[in-house]
Structure formats: structure tokens, C-alpha cells
Design an enzyme around this catalytic site. Structure first.
Site, PDB file in Angstrom:
ATOM      1  N   GLY A   1       0.809  -1.212   0.000  1.00 54.30           N
ATOM      2  CA  GLY A   1       0.000   0.000   0.000  1.00 54.30           C
ATOM      3  C   GLY A   1       0.846   1.267   0.000  1.00 54.30           C
ATOM      4  O   GLY A   1       1.739   1.403   0.827  1.00 54.30           O
TER       5      GLY A   1
ATOM      6  N   ASN B   1      -7.090   0.122  -1.564  1.00 53.67           N
ATOM      7  CA  ASN B   1      -7.371  -0.532  -0.288  1.00 53.67           C
ATOM      8  C   ASN B   1      -8.255   0.376   0.549  1.00 53.67           C
ATOM      9  O   ASN B   1      -7.780   1.362   1.116  1.00 53.67           O
ATOM     10  CB  ASN B   1      -6.034  -0.802   0.417  1.00 53.67           C
ATOM     11  CG  ASN B   1      -6.202  -1.296   1.838  1.00 53.67           C
ATOM     12  OD1 ASN B   1      -7.314  -1.487   2.313  1.00 53.67           O
ATOM     13  ND2 ASN B   1      -5.089  -1.490   2.516  1.00 53.67           N
TER      14      ASN B   1
ATOM     15  N   CYS C   1      -8.754   1.238   5.097  1.00 54.97           N
ATOM     16  CA  CYS C   1      -8.152   2.265   5.942  1.00 54.97           C
ATOM     17  C   CYS C   1      -9.226   3.072   6.660  1.00 54.97           C
ATOM     18  O   CYS C   1     -10.312   3.285   6.135  1.00 54.97           O
ATOM     19  CB  CYS C   1      -7.325   3.218   5.093  1.00 54.97           C
ATOM     20  SG  CYS C   1      -6.184   2.391   3.988  1.00 54.97           S
TER      21      CYS C   1
HETATM   22  C1  LIG Z   1       1.872  -8.130   6.761  1.00 54.51           C
HETATM   23  C2  LIG Z   1       0.703  -7.773   5.911  1.00 54.51           C
HETATM   24  C3  LIG Z   1       0.646  -6.525   5.282  1.00 54.51           C
HETATM   25  C4  LIG Z   1      -0.436  -6.184   4.476  1.00 54.51           C
HETATM   26  N1  LIG Z   1      -0.459  -4.966   3.845  1.00 54.51           N
HETATM   27  C5  LIG Z   1      -1.477  -4.664   3.001  1.00 54.51           C
HETATM   28  C6  LIG Z   1      -1.489  -3.469   2.245  1.00 54.51           C
HETATM   29  O1  LIG Z   1      -0.549  -2.683   2.298  1.00 54.51           O
HETATM   30  N2  LIG Z   1      -2.563  -3.205   1.454  1.00 54.51           N
HETATM   31  C7  LIG Z   1      -3.608  -4.080   1.325  1.00 54.51           C
HETATM   32  O2  LIG Z   1      -4.539  -3.825   0.588  1.00 54.51           O
HETATM   33  N3  LIG Z   1      -3.610  -5.248   2.003  1.00 54.51           N
HETATM   34  C8  LIG Z   1      -2.577  -5.573   2.838  1.00 54.51           C
HETATM   35  N4  LIG Z   1      -2.579  -6.767   3.507  1.00 54.51           N
HETATM   36  C9  LIG Z   1      -3.698  -7.701   3.306  1.00 54.51           C
HETATM   37  C10 LIG Z   1      -3.326  -8.778   2.286  1.00 54.51           C
HETATM   38  O3  LIG Z   1      -3.019  -8.215   1.047  1.00 54.51           O
HETATM   39  C11 LIG Z   1      -4.472  -9.773   2.126  1.00 54.51           C
HETATM   40  O4  LIG Z   1      -5.625  -9.087   1.695  1.00 54.51           O
HETATM   41  C12 LIG Z   1      -4.808 -10.513   3.392  1.00 54.51           C
HETATM   42  O5  LIG Z   1      -3.647 -10.793   4.134  1.00 54.51           O
HETATM   43  C13 LIG Z   1      -5.565 -11.813   3.148  1.00 54.51           C
HETATM   44  O6  LIG Z   1      -4.848 -12.682   2.314  1.00 54.51           O
HETATM   45  P1  LIG Z   1      -3.862 -13.832   2.867  1.00 54.51           P
HETATM   46  O7  LIG Z   1      -4.652 -14.629   3.870  1.00 54.51           O
HETATM   47  O8  LIG Z   1      -3.470 -14.629   1.656  1.00 54.51           O
HETATM   48  O9  LIG Z   1      -2.724 -13.143   3.504  1.00 54.51           O
HETATM   49  C14 LIG Z   1      -1.494  -7.116   4.309  1.00 54.51           C
HETATM   50  C15 LIG Z   1      -1.434  -8.372   4.933  1.00 54.51           C
HETATM   51  C16 LIG Z   1      -0.352  -8.710   5.711  1.00 54.51           C
HETATM   52  C17 LIG Z   1      -0.313 -10.076   6.353  1.00 54.51           C
END
Ligand SMILES: Cc1cc2nc3c(=O)[nH]c(=O)nc-3n(C[C@H](O)[C@H](O)[C@H](O)COP(=O)(O)O)c2cc1C
Ligand SMILES: Cc1cc2nc3c(=O)[nH]c(=O)nc-3n(C[C@H](O)[C@H](O)[C@H](O)COP(=O)(O)OP(=O)(O)OC[C@H]3O[C@@H](n4cnc5c(N)ncnc54)[C@H](O)[C@@H]3O)c2cc1C
Ligand SMILES: Cc1cc2nc3c(=O)[nH]c(=O)nc-3n(C[C@H](O)[C@H](O)[C@H](O)COP(=O)(O)OP(=O)(O)OC[C@H]3O[C@@H](n4cnc5c(N)ncnc54)[C@H](O)[C@@H]3O)c2cc1C
Ligand SMILES: Cc1cc2nc3c(=O)[nH]c(=O)nc-3n(C[C@H](O)[C@H](O)[C@H](O)COP(=O)(O)O)c2cc1C
Ligand code: FES
Ligand code: FES
Lengths: 273, 311, 311, 273
Positions: free
Chosen positions: B51, B131, B134
């Protein structure tokens, strides 16, 4: 695997447990074998760590563990059992598989140490990386003295004594060596015999590092510290392991796993706990 | 079925962008320089970056990560270097690789989102992923993504300013995900990503303290897959625009499930944290799964599901 | 701390009912005759029985269960024999045991809930736990628990008719759990239980089919604990009435976390399915944890957390 | 544990793997030892099953597996590898721990079978419980014939032949015995030699059971079938394993794990698949 592109340098590997022994209390040393160690030992720098991946599939995140040494074709890790993951590791037997990453992070910066002497200050399971460091300093012809602190029973003392000029030991309860902490021991030793070191390297619990940083600032001794933080990935992808580092007059959030774990003590922003 | 051992065609169209396979990297769990040390980034369908805000954000203090059963909590707090540094330092590096770049955009106000969208409009970025999980500082910190009107507003404004196609990434912490999905569709979103993390908390019983410095954090990983899959399934049936599905994907079969449920492509997030090679392993497993089952294309696989379901 | 090895006092007060310990059985995961074959039911803090409707409900067709990573989905569909059979066959059996009985109540209309509450008013049941996760057939199938007004309505009507104290059991599938909690508090609920299951879905990729006959199901088990804990923490700070916490509790430390977060007591659900002895093992672990940490009462443990947190 | 109260009769136990062998393809037999087997063998009824609890902590739910037999102080389970749990089981070695429940469910009802002869019809991994059943019938002086169906390679044939008067085998692909399914084999056999049985017992895939139920209804043969359903708890707590049973003119949802797994075929409501 996947080393076909220049920038693809890291991998996950499966080692075999060559042996495991309890050093004291809940501290264990595990020895790991595998072909990959040839690459590892060529590339590894003192202060780097490996990610250990667990078999218990309810615990997904890697456990970062410092490389204690690579010797006779075996990678040695020394760790304390504190939770699920380390408890699992303590249950591994000779021949069991263990999944690891390549060495990660930046180790201690030795470019500053071309000659002279070094002081190595370790606390508890912060001591393991200092063993590898002592060996490397030795290779480079740099003399080192170690001051090691423990709660009760010491470990890795003999190994350190083989390499270092001098090893001083402190235990909290006075059951072995000096009764007190390493910083007190260093102060006492300094008063009695003077402390001559061109560079100080340290790894251990944060309060110890902080007190040591104060001492070194006073004495104008350059200090490198290895920090810990809870990690998501351990390789720089998630920014989960932030520490506050003062650089260029600003506080910046750096990643322990990638930018560290070793930092210059004077740059660390020590939060009140 | 014939052609059983022929390599399937994995290409997909995501809101007008062609991807050579449906595997992308979830925002915030991918760092080109670091992830790229484990595998060749050229193998990815697309690279979704962390992000980016108009200015640098320092994120939350540590600890930011807590392990949970089958998952993890994060409270990174969207630490990022700001859009200028992104354009200056990240994009040129990404341009070395062939997969399209999808830039994840964050903000605390509608203007924040717009400033990033504007700044990225004349770059090599192929698409934005906005995203909206927020908090909106002008609305007392309520998440943009938890209110259909605010979600619609962000979409409208970003769409107005952006020269790039726009995915809106939804928060799962809502009563009716289809309501938010329809709201952003009606304002012209080119596609929808879901899910972001579920809001959770971890307590360290032995220290009698909340574990994360921030208090709460976002739950991700295999633990949340059933919730993600349900929401992807529901949203795919509620809107016409394409969906990028994610949440807990860990294996090729997981990816297949999201594609069957209707996703055009998928992202791998937390799995890439506990296994740096996850994206390409998942890609390989998906390919093998399709070969074993005799699916020649992603569309054929999705079709098989729809027919089996009668929907 | 002194008294380190003295047995702690585990008694708690849950909305006016005295429990000898805070461990209760989550509704729908406990069958007195069957669970009681594994352990002595007298050890429990309270026995919460499965959801009871005014008439027998046949529930959903099979498959009703899907395993997920660190959890499970169920679509039992609240199969139950109806309140008459409950009073005739279940209650007399339960009366053999000392722990109070909390009857979980389900309905498709407000009248349904009221009929059960009325029928139970002159029985040995100690308390009602009203499950408002059910769809309201008169409001197009929207869950009672997803709308503050409907949640308030059920609470008001059940409170009016019931001679027993009433816990309202909330659904976690909402944008703001504190809004629902405040709505039921303001209508006189004696306490709140949470959380019920998260809505999820499972697809069998190899058969290209949705796994559960019902389509979606409720996600429970260790996977959801962080969400449950967050909601319990939030609700305990949003209302004055006591909270019964549950969701993924599997160990004594898990139970301690919910009690620290502010719950007056806890329920063990899915853990009792994958380990029939879970409730009493958790009780034992909680006791040992408190002894190790030197907590003499549940209140003292909660206090330690509040002071550590500064809240 | 916890057998202090009269009604506390069931428990979880930890056995040791005494051995494991592959019978054919992906079908394995695991043999389990443990003190608890004394209790088990006293109480167990043919057709009961045990819950096997997995070590992989991402897979929480128990795997129900029929008791194949208890012999020489060993519990034998025969299972096909179809997914995560059974794959884990196939990886167990001699000496490994395996966590199980007490025998669960109601077995075959033998009260109806005081004398005469029984027909046992099994398909694939539905055959294991029939072995124990055959032994019990034998003990009671009831003669039995078995008709066993397989996709390709048969297993447990010799064991059945030792106990039953006659064992007929069908394979889908004709690679062994009759080419076709068990129902076709029974019909053929019946036409050629007449089928004399006072009671039919069966376990196997649902389509087989359904076809057999049709056949038995025609021939007015009483049939008991053992059913499968996905389970939450396996002991009656969750009503996750519902089957539709016609009783007293109504269709009722019964629990496979508690009210079954054996039901009277005439009472089963066979849904079109
Ligand atoms: C450490 C971390 C940082 C993340 N940073 C962002 C981000 O910057 N922007 C965003 O839209 N989602 C962010 N997410 C959410 C992930 O992109 C994703 O939507 C969410 O973790 C679910 O998918 P997963 O279970 O495969 O991780 C973040 C997730 C994690 C674990
Ligand atoms: C760079 C680095 C090097 C380390 N080297 C060593 C070493 O050589 N020997 C040694 O004994 N320990 C070392 N540690 C600490 C070690 O990583 C933790 O003790 C270990 O992760 C605890 O895992 P657990 O599952 O047993 O504990 P749990 O408390 O069950 O772990 C839960 C989660 O918290 C994380 N966690 C818990 N404690 C720590 C901690 N102190 N630091 C970072 N993460 C933590 C775990 O990784 C896991 O994700 C190091 C930590 C770091 C960051
Ligand atoms: C009463 C009973 C007795 C059984 N006896 C035997 C036996 O003797 N030998 C044998 O090979 N198999 C037997 N089965 C089937 C066996 O339980 C499943 O093959 C096994 O649970 C699959 O687990 P898995 O993890 O390998 O598969 P996965 O597909 O990974 O399992 C996922 C989930 O689905 C459940 N599941 C999957 N298939 C089945 C199924 N067919 N029946 C019930 N649950 C299922 C699992 O228990 C688990 O919860 C029996 C089933 C029942 C109900
Ligand atoms: C099989 C099953 C049946 C359930 N039936 C009910 C019910 O009848 N009434 C109710 O309020 N909750 C019911 N629940 C929800 C649980 O009581 C509990 O709220 C939820 O499972 C979360 O807790 P857990 O993770 O400890 O299982 C059921 C859950 C399961 C798994
Ligand atoms: S742990 Fe992920 S960046 Fe350091
Ligand atoms: S599986 Fe729980 S009642 Fe049968």
C-alpha cells in the site's frame, strides 16, 4: 532450486538433524547436516540467522534462530525453549528432517575491525552468534575478549574460551562467576584492569543492550548490537519486524530481518520499556 | 478426458489486463527485491505491491506480528515510503520484470487516494488496487470500506482522476459484503479485490497483556480461507465486474477453489510469508491440478463448477 | 507472590447465576448423554444445551460438516426436537447434575423465541441464551443478529415473557459488534454471549462442488479465536452487562485470555468435538495456569490484565 | 481416565503402532497395541468404529475408521488413503503413537441371528468391519458367505476365507473373480445356485448399498447396512452426521455416529445422488 536467475540467491532447504543435546536447563544445541551447508558456509556472515519452519501446521510463522557456527559440515543452532516452536525443535531426533531458510539478514560489520581487539558481550541465548563472530575475528587476527551473562547456569563457555583471549562470566544469582549482570561486570573489570577494545559487539536481551549502549556511549566505544523482534516472514517482505533507527537526523522504521538484525547502537532509538 | 497431459492455458483477463497466469502477490506480503531472491518474479501473473500513500507513513510500533492458530495477525499499519519514493525507487526496479504491476493505494482521506492515483497515472503501473480498509480520519476513523457511501465516494473520485483501471479492495469486516461490492461497482470500479484481513486481537496470557502494540490487528492466512471464499462467491454473483480473490490461499487447490467460485485471478499473501516460494509453488500445483482433472483453461474449470452447482 | 500452590477460587457470577468455575459447554457442541460418557458433567461451570425451537426442526441435509484449516464449517441447521421434547426428555436427565442449565433458544420469528422462553419459564433451566444468528423469515431471511433494531426487538419481547435471566448470543458477521451489543443491553438483556460462527464456505476442488449441502456454513474452532477475542474485548468495554466469551477456545490459556479481555465466563465449543474431554482439560489447565501465575481469583487475573494495559 | 462415575464409559487413548503394511494400491492395514485393548475387546461389537485423531494440527476433526478386528492383543484398521488424514496415517511407523477413541456407534444387530446363515456383502474399504462380523457370527455358530467387491485388486480375501464358508469376489475391471459389481454377482449366483441367507449385512459405497437394498427388498431378505457421513465429533455431540431414517411413518434425521453407523436398509431413506 530456482537459482537460474542472478538475483535468485536464497532458498528453503531441508536438513537432517545430526544430533541434539541439552546444554543446560532449557537450552539446547541442535546440529544439522545437509548438502546446502557448503553454500551456507561460503556465504554466511557472523550475526546472520536462519528461519526454522515448523512441522506443527498450526504454527505457520518461521522461528528466527542465529547461526551459532558451521563446523565439520554441521550447522549448529543453540536455542532456549520458550514456546510451541522451540518446544517442537527440542523434540527433534537424529535423522529427523528440519526445514530452514538460507542465512538471512546482515551480520556484524567487520570492515571497521582491521586490527586491534574486540569485546564481545552476550546474554543468554544472545551468545550463540558471538561464537561464530569470535571465530571469524580470530581468522582475521583480531583478538577478542568475551563477557557473557546468564541467569543461572552458563553454556558455550568452553567453546568461547577456545577462541577468545579471555572469557568473563556473570550469573544473576552468582552461582557461577561474577554475581550480577554483564554491564556491572564490565564496569568492575574496567575499573580494575582497564577496558581496551576497539570495537564492541553484543547480542542479548534488550535491557542488557540498552545498558551496554549507555556504557559504550560514555566510554566512546563503538558498539554493534543484534536486535530481536517478532517476525512475519523473516526475509524482508512484510515489514513486520520494525525497529526505530535514527539516521540522517530522522527516526526511521527499519526491518530487523533485512536491515538488521545488527545495528549500530548509537543509531538505535531505545524506547522505554 | 483427452489432452490430459497437455499443459493447460493459464492466461486470464483481469479487468482488461492480460495475465499469463492467475497468480499474483497480495499487497503487503511482497517485496520485489526480497521476494525475488527466492524465485524469478517473471513467473508471476502480476506483481501487486504494498500500500502506497501520498506521503511516507511510519506505520505502527512493534510488536506488529502475532501468530495465531493457522494464521497470523499483523498491525504493520501500512508503513510505506510514499508515492514519490515508490515511483523513484520501486517502479524502475519492477520494470525489469515482465508481469504487470498493480499498485496498492492507501489513504486517510479521499484526497489522499486521489493524490496517489494521480501520481501513478503516468507511470508504468498497469492497474491500481485501492485498499479501502483504511480508517477515514475525516469520518471519525470509520473504515472507508465499512460504509457503502464512503466506499462509493472513494471509488468515484479515484476513477475520475485515474488513467489506470481501478480495483477496489474490500474489507471483510462488514455485515453485507455484496452491498459494498454493488456500491463500488455502481461508481465505475473496474474490478473488486477481496478479502482484506479480518479484525482480530491476541493476548499474551503469561504477560497478561495485549500482544500487538496497536491493540488489534488484521487476521490473515489459511484460518480465514472459508470466510474469503464465501465472500468471493457471494460478490461474484452480486456484481458483473471481475473479482480478484484472496484470503488464506496456500495450495494450488486453494487457488482452484477461488477460481471456481468466480474469481478472475487470485493473490497469495500470508502463505508467501511462511513459505517464500509459495506463489510459484501454488502456480505449479494449480497447473498440475488442472492437468490431472483435464481442465484446459481456467474458464473451463470455472464452468465445470458452475454446471456441477447448477448455478 | 505467595499462595502460589494454593488452589485458586474459580467461582464466577454470570448475570446473577453463580458458577463454580467459568467453563461452560457451547451450544450445539454438547450432548449431555454423549458428552457425559467422556467426563463427569458435574465438573462443569454450566451446561449450555443445543438451540431449541418451539417445534422440532429437521435441520439441513448432509453433508453438514467440512473441515477447514484450524477449524470447521457446520451447517447443521439447528436440528432440534422442539421445546416440548426438550422439557420432557432432556431436562429431567440434566437435573441429575449439579451445574446450572442454560438453554439456548432459536427461532424464525420473534414469536418463536417467545414461545420457547415462555415454555421454559417454569422449568429447572437457570438461564436462557438466545441465539439471534437465525434468519428472520418475516424480514426476508436477514439474520436477527445483523440488525440492531431486530436484535433489540427479540431482546425486548423475550425479556418481557421470560422469568429467567436472558443472555443474547450475538452473531459476529456484522460491521460493528458494539452497536448490536448496546442495542440488546438497552432492551434489558442480562448478559451477552459471543461469538457465534463466522459465515464461510468450502469447495471440494476435486469434485468441483460446494462441499456443504447447504452451500454456506458457520466457521468455528481455533482459527476464529482472534476475531472472537477482539469482539469480546470490544463488547466488554461497550456495555455494562456481563459477557460470556467463546470462539476457538482450546486450552486453559485461551480461556484465560477471554477472561482477561473481560468475559465473566467462557464456553468450549468446537474443541469438544475434536477432543471430547476438552472442557475438563481446559478447566484443569486454567487452574494450573492461575496457580503458576499466582492468581487467586478470576477477578484478580482480569485485574492484572487491566492494569498492565492501562485500561 | 475419568471412569469414576457410572456413566463415564468412554475415553481417548494413545496406542502404539505395532506394524503397518500396504495391502494393495492405496489400502493399508495398521496394527495398534495398547493396554486399553483389553477393555476394547471385551466391549466391542462388530460394525463399531474408532475415531482416529490426527497429529497434523491443521486437521482437527477425527477420522472415523471401522474396527477390522482385534486379535492377538492388536487392533487392526484397514483404510484407503484418500486425503490428508489417511495420508498421515499411512506415514505412521512401528512405535509411533496414535490417538484413538473408544469404540463408537452401534454395531450390527446380531440378536436377529440366533441360527441359520448370513450373507456378508462388502465393497472396498467397507469390507474391514465385515471381517470382525464374520468372526463373531462364527463364534455364534452362524454360517456365513461373503460377496466382496473391488475396483481392481482385492484385499482381505484370505482372512475372510478362513472364517466364511464361501467367499465370492467381484472386481469392476474383471482383473480378479467376477467382472462386475457385487449386486450383479449376487444375482448371477442366486440364479445359478439359489441364495439362502436369513440375514444380509453390508458395508460399502452408497450406490452399492442402495442397489443391494433394492435386491433384498425384492427377495424379502432382511438387510443391515453400515453408512458413512462426514462427521464433526463422531460421538453424538454435534448432529453433524445426519442420515434420513424412516421410522414410525416419518423421516427422521439420525446421527450416523451414534444411532448408526448400522441401520436397517428398509428404514434408510435413499436420496437420489
Ligand atoms: C503483513 C501484511 C501486510 C499487508 N499490507 C497490506 C497493504 O498494504 N494493502 C492491502 O490492501 N492489504 C494488505 N494486507 C492484506 C493482504 O493483502 C491480504 O488481503 C490478506 O492478508 C488476506 O490474504 P492472505 O490470507 O493470503 O494473507 C497485508 C497483509 C499482511 C499479512
Ligand atoms: C534475529 C533473531 C535471532 C534469534 N536467535 C536466537 C537464538 O540463537 N537462540 C534462541 O534461543 N532464540 C533466538 N531468537 C529468539 C527466537 O526466535 C524465539 O525464541 C522463538 O521464535 C520463539 O518461538 P516459540 O514458538 O518457541 O515461542 P512462541 O512464543 O510460541 O512463539 C510465538 C511467535 O512469537 C515469535 N517470538 C516469540 N519470541 C520471540 C523472540 N524473542 N524474538 C522473535 N520472535 C519471537 C515466534 O517466532 C512466533 O512467531 C532469535 C530471534 C531473532 C529475531
Ligand atoms: C463409520 C465410518 C467408518 C469408516 N470406516 C472406514 C474404514 O474402515 N476404512 C476406510 O478406509 N475408510 C473408512 N471410513 C471413511 C473414512 O472415515 C474417510 O476415508 C476418512 O475420514 C478420510 O479422511 P482424510 O483426511 O484422508 O480425507 P479428507 O478428504 O482430507 O478429509 C476431510 C474431512 O472429510 C471427512 N471425510 C472424508 N471422506 C469421508 C468419508 N468417506 N466418510 C466420512 N468422512 C469423510 C474426514 O473425516 C475429514 O473430516 C469410514 C467412515 C465412517 C463414517
Ligand atoms: C456443530 C455446531 C452446532 C452449533 N449449534 C449452535 C446452536 O444450536 N446454538 C448456538 O447458539 N450456537 C451454536 N453453535 C455455535 C457455537 O455454540 C459457538 O458459538 C461457535 O461454534 C464458536 O465457538 P467454538 O469456536 O468454540 O466452537 C454451533 C456450533 C457448532 C460447531
Ligand atoms: S519479518 Fe517480514 S520484513 Fe522482517
Ligand atoms: S459426528 Fe457429531 S453427532 Fe455424529
Amino acid at each position: 532450486m530456482c537459482r537460474d536467475k542472478e538475483w535468485v540467491q536464497k532458498s528453503l532447504v531441508t536438513g537432517r538433524v545430526a544430533g541434539q543435546e541439552r546444554l543446560t536447563g532449557d537450552v539446547y544445541r541442535i546440529r544439522i547436516q545437509g548438502d546446502f551447508l557448503e553454500d551456507f558456509s561460503r556465504e554466511v556472515k557472523p550475526g546472520q540467522f536462519v528461519n526454522v519452519y515448523m512441522k506443527d501446521r498450526s504454527t505457520l510463522l518461521p522461528r528466527p534462530v542465529s547461526i551459532c557456527r558451521i563446523q565439520s559440515g554441521q550447522l549448529e543452532l543453540v536455542y532456549r525453549v520458550v514456546g510451541k516452536g522451540t518446544r517442537e525443535m527440542a523434540g527433534y531426533h537424529r535423522g529427523d528432517a528440519i526445514r530452514l531458510s538460507s542465512p538471512l539478514g546482515n551480520g556484524f560489520d567487520l570492515s571497521c575491525c582491521q586490527s586491534g581487539s574486540a569485546l564481545l558481550v552476550g546474554g543468554g541465548v544472545g551468545i550463540p552468534p558471538l561464537l561464530q563472530l569470535a571465530g571469524e575475528l580470530n581468522n582475521r587476527g583480531i583478538r577478542s575478549m568475551a563477557v557473557l551473562g546468564f541467569q543461572r547456569e552458563p553454556f558455550l563457555i568452553q567453546e568461547m574460551e577456545k577462541i577468545c583471549d579471555k572469557v568473563l562470566v556473570a550469573t544473576e544469582d552468582g552461582s557461577f562467576g561474577f554475581a550480577g549482570n554483564v554491564v556491572q561486570l564490565i564496569e568492575k573489570e574496567g575499573q580494575e584492569k582497564g577496558l581496551a577494545a576497539d570495537q564492541v559487539f553484543s547480542c542479548g536481551p534488550k535491557p542488557m543492550l540498552k545498558a551496554l549502549a549507555d556504557l559504550c556511549r560514555e566510554r566512546e566505544l563503538p558498539l554493534q548490537v543484534s536486535l530481536e523482534e517478532r517476525m512475519g516472514c523473516g526475509y524482508g517482505a512484510c515489514v513486520g519486524c520494525a525497529v526505530d533507527i535514527k539516521q540522517d537526523g530522522k527516526i526511521q522504521r527499519k526491518a530487523v530481518c533485512k536491515d538488521g538484525p545488527v545495528f549500530l547502537a548509537e543509531e538505535v532509538f531505545w524506547h522505554a520499556e | 478426458m483427452q489432452n490430459k497431459r497437455k499443459e493447460p492455458d493459464l492466461t486470464v483477463d483481469l479487468a482488461g489486463i492480460w495475465l499469463k497466469n492467475p497468480i499474483t502477490t497480495a499487497s503487503g506480503t511482497f517485496s520485489p527485491r526480497d521476494s525475488g531472491q527466492f524465485y524469478d518474479l517473471n513467473q508471476l501473473g502480476a506483481m501487486i505491491t504494498k500500500g502506497i500513500a501520498p506521503e511516507p507513513w511510519e506505520g505502527n510500533p512493534s510488536p506488529r506480528i502475532a501468530e495465531t492458530y493457522g494464521g497470523m495477525l499483523n498491525a504493520v499499519g501500512l508503513q510505506n515510503p510514499g508515492v514519490e519514493a515508490y515511483i523513484r525507487e520501486e517502479l524502475p526496479y519492477l520494470e525489469q520484470f515482465s508481469p504487470p504491476v498493480i499498485a496498492n493505494v492507501v489513504g486517510r482521506t479521499v484526497e489522499d487516494y486521489c493524490r496517489v492515483a494521480e501520481a501513478l497515472s503516468d507511470t508504468s503501473v498497469a492497474m491500481l488496487e485501492v485498499n479501502i480498509s483504511c480508517p477515514n480520519v475525516k469520518a471519525g476513523g470509520i473504515g472507508f470500506g465499512t460504509d457503502p457511501a464512503m466506499a462509493a465516494l472513494v471509488t468515484r473520485e479515484v476513477k475520475r482522476i485515474s488513467k489506470k483501471p481501478v480495483l477496489i479492495k474490500l474489507s471483510p469486516n462488514v455485515t453485507d459484503i455484496t452491498e459494498i461490492a454493488r456500491a463500488v461497482e455502481s461508481e465505475g470500479a473496474d474490478g473488486i479485490s477481496l478479502i482484506n484481513t479480518l479484525l482480530g486481537m491476541s493476548i499474551d496470557a503469561r504477560r497478561a497483556k495485549i500482544l500487538l502494540a496497536n491493540g488489534t490487528g488484521g487476521l490473515s492466512g489459511p484460518a480465514i480461507k472459508p470466510v474469503a471464499l464465501r465472500m468471493v462467491y457471494q460478490v461474484c454473483r452480486a456484481v458483473q465486474i471481475p473479482v480478484l480473490g484472496l484470503g488464506g490461499i496456500r495450495t494450488g487447490e486453494d487457488a482452484a477453489e477461488f477460481l471456481m467460485a468466480g474469481a478472475s485471478a487470485v493473490s497469495v499473501g500470508t502463505a508467501a510469508l511462511f513459505n517464500p516460494l509459495a506463489p510459484i509453488e501454488i502456480l505449479q500445483e494449480l497447473k498440475e491440478f488442472m492437468m490431472e482433472m483435464g481442465y484446459r483453461t481456467i474458464a473451463e474449470m470455472r464452468q465445470a463448477f458452475q454446471e456441477g452447482q447448477g448455478k
